[in-house]
Design a protein around this motif. Structure first.
Motif, short mmCIF file in Angstrom:
data_model
loop_
_atom_site.label_atom_id
_atom_site.label_comp_id
_atom_site.label_asym_id
_atom_site.label_seq_id
_atom_site.Cartn_x
_atom_site.Cartn_y
_atom_site.Cartn_z
N SER A 34 46.16 52.02 76.99
CA SER A 34 47.24 51.96 76.35
C SER A 34 47.40 50.79 75.02
O SER A 34 48.08 50.91 74.20
CB SER A 34 48.85 51.83 76.83
N LEU A 35 46.51 49.93 75.40
CA LEU A 35 46.38 48.81 74.23
C LEU A 35 45.60 49.34 73.01
O LEU A 35 45.29 50.34 72.79
CB LEU A 35 45.39 47.76 74.95
N THR A 36 45.75 48.49 71.98
CA THR A 36 45.45 48.85 70.63
C THR A 36 43.88 48.84 70.29
O THR A 36 43.37 47.82 69.55
CB THR A 36 46.09 48.08 69.57
N LYS A 37 43.23 49.52 71.05
CA LYS A 37 41.75 49.67 70.83
C LYS A 37 41.40 51.14 71.64
O LYS A 37 42.05 51.86 72.26
CB LYS A 37 41.14 48.85 71.64
N PRO A 39 39.73 53.46 74.18
CA PRO A 39 39.69 53.20 75.40
C PRO A 39 38.21 52.86 75.80
O PRO A 39 37.40 53.50 75.25
CB PRO A 39 39.83 54.63 76.21
N GLY A 40 37.91 51.88 76.48
CA GLY A 40 36.51 51.35 76.85
C GLY A 40 35.88 50.53 75.52
O GLY A 40 34.74 50.10 75.91
N ALA A 41 36.68 50.33 74.53
CA ALA A 41 35.93 49.51 73.66
C ALA A 41 35.63 48.21 73.80
O ALA A 41 34.75 47.30 73.25
CB ALA A 41 36.97 49.67 72.32
N LEU A 42 36.23 47.64 74.74
CA LEU A 42 35.94 46.13 75.23
C LEU A 42 34.90 46.15 76.32
O LEU A 42 34.63 45.03 76.86
CB LEU A 42 37.46 45.30 75.55
N GLY A 43 34.44 47.25 76.58
CA GLY A 43 33.20 47.40 77.55
C GLY A 43 33.62 46.60 78.96
O GLY A 43 34.69 46.81 79.59
N HIS A 321 43.59 41.72 78.01
CA HIS A 321 44.17 42.44 78.80
C HIS A 321 45.71 42.20 78.85
O HIS A 321 46.67 43.19 78.47
CB HIS A 321 44.23 42.25 80.18
N ASN A 322 46.23 41.05 79.04
CA ASN A 322 47.55 40.69 78.93
C ASN A 322 48.39 40.50 77.65
O ASN A 322 49.56 40.61 77.43
CB ASN A 322 47.93 39.36 79.76
N GLY A 323 47.43 39.94 76.68
CA GLY A 323 48.20 39.59 75.58
C GLY A 323 48.16 40.49 74.25
O GLY A 323 48.82 40.46 73.37
N MET A 324 47.33 41.57 74.54
CA MET A 324 47.15 42.64 73.27
C MET A 324 48.43 43.30 73.38
O MET A 324 49.00 43.56 74.55
CB MET A 324 46.12 43.39 73.61
N ALA A 325 48.73 44.04 72.28
CA ALA A 325 49.97 44.89 72.27
C ALA A 325 49.41 46.25 72.40
O ALA A 325 48.20 46.71 72.18
CB ALA A 325 50.47 44.90 70.78
N THR A 326 50.32 46.86 72.93
CA THR A 326 50.14 48.51 73.34
C THR A 326 50.33 49.34 71.82
O THR A 326 51.03 48.73 71.14
CB THR A 326 50.98 48.88 74.31
N PHE A 327 49.79 50.32 71.88
CA PHE A 327 50.06 51.09 70.73
C PHE A 327 51.84 51.30 70.52
O PHE A 327 52.11 51.22 69.24
CB PHE A 327 49.63 52.59 70.78
N GLY A 331 53.30 49.78 67.22
CA GLY A 331 53.76 50.92 66.05
C GLY A 331 52.56 51.49 65.60
O GLY A 331 52.56 52.10 64.28
N VAL A 332 51.50 51.63 66.36
CA VAL A 332 50.22 52.36 65.81
C VAL A 332 50.42 53.52 66.33
O VAL A 332 50.21 53.79 67.61
CB VAL A 332 49.12 51.29 65.96
N SER A 333 49.82 54.41 65.68
CA SER A 333 49.59 55.88 66.23
C SER A 333 48.54 55.99 66.95
O SER A 333 47.27 55.42 66.62
CB SER A 333 49.63 56.84 64.83
N GLU A 334 48.55 56.88 68.07
CA GLU A 334 47.27 57.08 69.00
C GLU A 334 46.64 58.25 68.38
O GLU A 334 45.41 58.53 69.13
CB GLU A 334 47.74 57.14 70.34
N ALA A 335 47.26 59.13 67.69
CA ALA A 335 46.56 60.36 67.17
C ALA A 335 45.91 60.15 65.84
O ALA A 335 46.19 59.25 64.96
CB ALA A 335 47.36 61.32 67.17
#
Length: 335
Positions: A34-37, A39-43, A321-327, A331-335
């Motif tokens: 659910s983070l602003t990236k 999925p899997g982008a931080l490996g 993991h703890n500091g990033m914002a979720t989508f 306010g970032v669109s996931e689609a």
């Protein structure tokens, strides 16, 4: 944890020691996704955060207190000329650690780990395993219990390392006994052995394997290992009992812990390997353990240096993991 009283009891501990919390792991994975990236982008950083979540039992794991333990021992196998430096260097390096002058001191300071160095009977080396078992069962258990007692059960992570002139020969002997292959396939230069020195290491290990081969994992630790290797095993088990994840250092530290893997692979489920050592046997050992190191920096110093450096990567993984914002939060669109 309860003191170790028999080596034969160690494999059964896999049945009773804590396991990772799957609910916390699943929740941590859901957070990662659910983070602003993408999925899997931080490996691997994502995998490390989820690993920590499982052992801390929370989807928001952290490291407030990190402990680093360096165990030091001396070895009778040095009588076979396997070491390019005299055994007196072990005690001299322990003094350097205590004075703050070694690489491990700097790496622990910058990565936020409290360092403790434990010298294990340096004036009483183990026996030469070409002629006798390196340690009795009582000596092995004593070192394991000293390692276990050194673990701070309030720590969030444990970094493990070692110091001991001659112990690259010990590591290669343990690896060969536990996982097979020729001595030559496991032996490397250690602290700088020349080809003749490497030949002496191979010959000593071949003799040791003929004398002590075919035993169980913990009996192999006693026959071929050293006090610092036994202490590492004790610390790994004490950390597991307290649900503390562990970062192992390079070839020598990993070979020590491999005795527990050979007893029951589940005993190392809470362990990461900090780095892939330049010592040639380490990659072969990592493959046998099914471990992927956190770092590959061509280091071969020992003394916990690669594990302490990996602690910084682990802290970075948890910060994301703890500091990033979720989508949703951003306010970032996931689609």
């Amino acid at each position: 944890m309860t003191p170790f009283t028999q080596l034969s009891d160690i494999p059964a501990l896999a049945q009773s020691l804590p396991v990772a919390d799957q609910v916390a792991r699943d929740a941590a994975l859901a957070r990662q996704n659910s983070l602003t990236k993408p999925p899997g982008a931080l490996g691997r950083l994502e995998e490390l955060a989820i690993f920590m979540a499982g052992w801390q039992g929370t989807d928001r794991p952290g490291i407030d207190q990190a402990q680093a333990l360096i165990f030091a021992g001396n070895h009778g196998i040095c009588a076979q000329g396997v070491n390019p430096f005299p055994q007196a260097v072990t005690a001299q390096m322990v003094a350097n650690f205590q004075a703050g002058g070694a690489a491990i001191n700097q790496l622990c300071q910058i990565n936020g780990a409290a360092l403790q160095v434990i010298a294990l009977d340096l004036d009483n080396p183990t026996k030469d395993f070409t002629t006798a078992p390196a340690m009795s069962e009582a000596e092995t258990l004593d070192a394991m219990n000293r390692g276990a007692a050194a673990v701070d059960t309030g720590a969030d992570i444990l970094v493990l390392g070692e110091m001991g002139i001659g112990n690259s020969t010990i590591a290669a002997a343990l690896a060969a006994a536990l996982f097979g292959g020729s001595a030559a396939e496991w032996v490397g230069p250690g602290t700088g052995s020349d080809p003749a020195g490497i030949g002496r290491k191979i010959a000593a290990i071949e003799t040791g394997l003929r004398r002590h081969g075919g035993q169980g994992a913990m009996a192999t630790l006693a026959a071929l290992g050293g006090r610092e290797q036994a202490a590492i095993c004790g610390a790994v088990l004490a950390a597991r009992a307290a649900r503390i994840p562990v970062i192992l250092d390079g070839f020598i530290c990993t070979a020590a812990a491999a005795c527990l893997h050979a007893a029951d692979p589940r005993l190392l489920a809470h362990c990461l390997v900090g780095h892939a050592s330049a010592e040639p046997g380490h990659r072969r050992l990592l493959a046998a353990l099914g471990q992927t190191p956190v770092l590959e920096f061509d280091m071969r110093l020992g003394e916990g240096s690669g594990a302490a450096l990996a602690l910084g990567i682990l802290r970075s993984a948890l910060a994301c993991h703890n500091g990033m914002a979720t989508f949703g939060e951003a306010g970032v669109s996931e689609a």
